[in-house]
Design a protein around this motif. Structure first.
Motif, PDB file in Angstrom:
ATOM      1  N   LYS A 146       1.049  -1.583   0.144  1.00 31.41           N
ATOM      2  CA  LYS A 146      -0.053   0.508  -0.058  1.00 31.41           C
ATOM      3  C   LYS A 146       1.377   1.424  -0.060  1.00 31.41           C
ATOM      4  O   LYS A 146       1.811   1.086   0.646  1.00 31.41           O
ATOM      5  N   MET A 147       0.907   1.844  -1.136  1.00 33.74           N
ATOM      6  CA  MET A 147       1.434   3.278  -1.271  1.00 33.74           C
ATOM      7  C   MET A 147       0.603   4.476  -1.059  1.00 33.74           C
ATOM      8  O   MET A 147      -0.913   4.619  -0.920  1.00 33.74           O
ATOM      9  N   SER A 148       1.377   5.773   0.049  1.00 35.61           N
ATOM     10  CA  SER A 148       0.367   7.087   0.235  1.00 35.61           C
ATOM     11  C   SER A 148       1.020   7.947   0.215  1.00 35.61           C
ATOM     12  O   SER A 148       2.154   8.231  -0.257  1.00 35.61           O
ATOM     13  N   PRO A 167       6.923   7.943 -11.144  1.00 37.99           N
ATOM     14  CA  PRO A 167       5.517   7.621 -12.407  1.00 37.99           C
ATOM     15  C   PRO A 167       4.444   7.610 -12.389  1.00 37.99           C
ATOM     16  O   PRO A 167       3.604   8.498 -11.749  1.00 37.99           O
ATOM     17  N   LYS A 168       3.433   7.501 -13.565  1.00 35.51           N
ATOM     18  CA  LYS A 168       1.950   7.683 -13.217  1.00 35.51           C
ATOM     19  C   LYS A 168       1.225   7.847 -12.505  1.00 35.51           C
ATOM     20  O   LYS A 168       0.322   8.383 -11.683  1.00 35.51           O
ATOM     21  N   SER A 169       2.117   6.122 -11.264  1.00 35.74           N
ATOM     22  CA  SER A 169       1.088   5.666  -9.878  1.00 35.74           C
ATOM     23  C   SER A 169       1.186   7.086  -9.335  1.00 35.74           C
ATOM     24  O   SER A 169       0.223   7.203  -8.547  1.00 35.74           O
ATOM     25  N   CYS A 170       1.898   7.796  -9.323  1.00 40.69           N
ATOM     26  CA  CYS A 170       1.567   9.063  -8.677  1.00 40.69           C
ATOM     27  C   CYS A 170       0.814  10.342  -8.623  1.00 40.69           C
ATOM     28  O   CYS A 170       0.838  11.383  -8.192  1.00 40.69           O
ATOM     29  N   GLN A 171       0.017  10.005 -10.059  1.00 44.55           N
ATOM     30  CA  GLN A 171      -1.026  10.681  -9.874  1.00 44.55           C
ATOM     31  C   GLN A 171      -2.156  10.535  -8.632  1.00 44.55           C
ATOM     32  O   GLN A 171      -3.192  11.788  -8.337  1.00 44.55           O
TER      33      GLN A 171
END
Length: 262
Positions: A37-39, A70-74
C-alpha cells in the motif's frame, strides 16, 4: 491579510504507507514494493493542508501540487486535489531521484509559475533525508524556514515558528520563501466523497524531464538495504542488587593504556 492573493506550490511524494511493515528484497538490493500500500508522505500531507488553510483564509488563491515519479504518483496528486488544491503537475520519472535533483526540478517549475510560497514536508519517511527544502531555497536564492510548527502570512511577509532543539524559534522573512512543515503544524483533513469526485475534473498536467530541460545527476548509489537489527530479549532479575550489578558491569569502560614515556 495580504492585499493580493498569492500563489503556492506544494511538493508531494508517493511513499509506502506508514502503517505498512517494510519488506526488504531477498538480494538486499532495495525495498520490496510489490503488493504494498502506497500513500502520500505524511509531512507532504501536512504541507497540502497548510496551503489549503491559507487559501480558505483568502491569503492564497492558487495551489499547484507537484509530484515526481511514474504515473502511479497521480494518485497522490488527486488526493491533494481532493483536499483543496487547484492544479496538479506530474513530472514523469521512472528512476529514483536525489534530493538535489528534486530541488532542481522544482526550481525549473518556479521559473514558469513564479509562486510566492513553496510548501514541502520537512522530510520523506522513506529516505528521511531532510534536504530538498534547504537545497531548493539555495537554488532559488530565497529565504527558508524549516520544521515549521506555525505559519502566518501577512503583507507579503511570512512569520514562521520553527521547532528547534532548544524549543521554538520565530523568524520573519519576505516572500517568495520556502517553508518545510513539521508534525505539529496542523492536523490534515479527510477528503469528502464529493471532493474526491470533483478532484477528477481538476487539471493535471504531465511533463517529462526533457520538457523541463533537466538531466538527472544520478550522484547517489544505493549499495544495499538491510532490516533493522532485532531487539534482544530482556533478562529478568530477582532483586535490586542484581540490577545494580548488571548496570555497573554494562557501563564499565576500559580506559586506554597510556604510553609510559608520553
Amino acid at each position: 491579510m495580504t492585499n493580493q492573493p498569492l500563489k503556492a506550490i506544494v511538493a508531494v511524494k508517493r511513499v509506502i504507507d506508514y502503517n505498512v511493515k517494510v519488506r526488504v528484497k531477498a538480494d538486499r538490493s532495495d525495498v520490496d514494493l510489490s503488493n504494498t500500500k502506497m500513500s502520500m508522505n505524511p509531512f507532504c500531507e501536512i504541507a497540502v493542508e497548510e496551503a489549503v488553510r491559507l487559501k480558505e483564509a483568502g491569503i492564497v488563491d492558487d495551489i499547484l501540487v507537484v509530484s515526481i515519479g511514474p504515473k502511479s504518483c497521480q494518485e497522490q496528486i488527486r488526493s491533494a486535489l481532493a483536499l483543496g488544491a487547484d492544479r496538479g503537475l506530474q513530472v514523469e520519472c521512472n528512476t529514483p531521484v536525489s534530493p538535489l535533483d528534486v530541488a532542481r526540478i522544482l526550481q525549473n517549475i518556479q521559473q514558469e509559475e513564479n509562486a510566492d510560497i513553496f510548501l514541502l514536508g520537512k522530510q520523506s519517511i522513506d529516505a528521511d533525508n531532510n534536504q530538498t527544502g534547504q537545497m531548493l531555497a539555495a537554488l532559488l536564492d530565497c529565504p527558508q524556514a524549516t520544521c515549521a510548527s506555525h505559519v502566518q502570512i501577512e503583507n507579503k511577509k511570512a512569520v514562521i515558528t520553527r521547532e528547534v532543539d532548544g524549543g521554538l524559534l520565530t523568524v520573519e522573512m519576505p516572500l517568495p520563501a520556502v517553508i518545510t512543515t513539521d508534525l505539529r503544524l496542523n492536523e490534515p483533513r479527510f477528503a469528502a466523497l464529493p471532493k474526491i469526485m470533483q478532484a477528477k475534473r481538476k487539471p493535471l498536467v504531465v511533463k517529462t524531464l526533457s520538457d523541463l530541460a533537466i538531466e538527472l545527476t544520478n550522484d547517489i548509489e544505493l549499495i544495499s538495504v538491510d532490516t533493522p537489527i532485532q531487539r534482544q530479549a530482556g533478562t529478568m532479575l530477582k532483586s535490586v542488587d542484581e540490577l545494580m550489578l548488571a548496570l555497573r558491569s554494562s557501563t564499565q569502560i576500559q580506559m586506554p593504556k597510556h604510553d609510559e614515556e608520553a
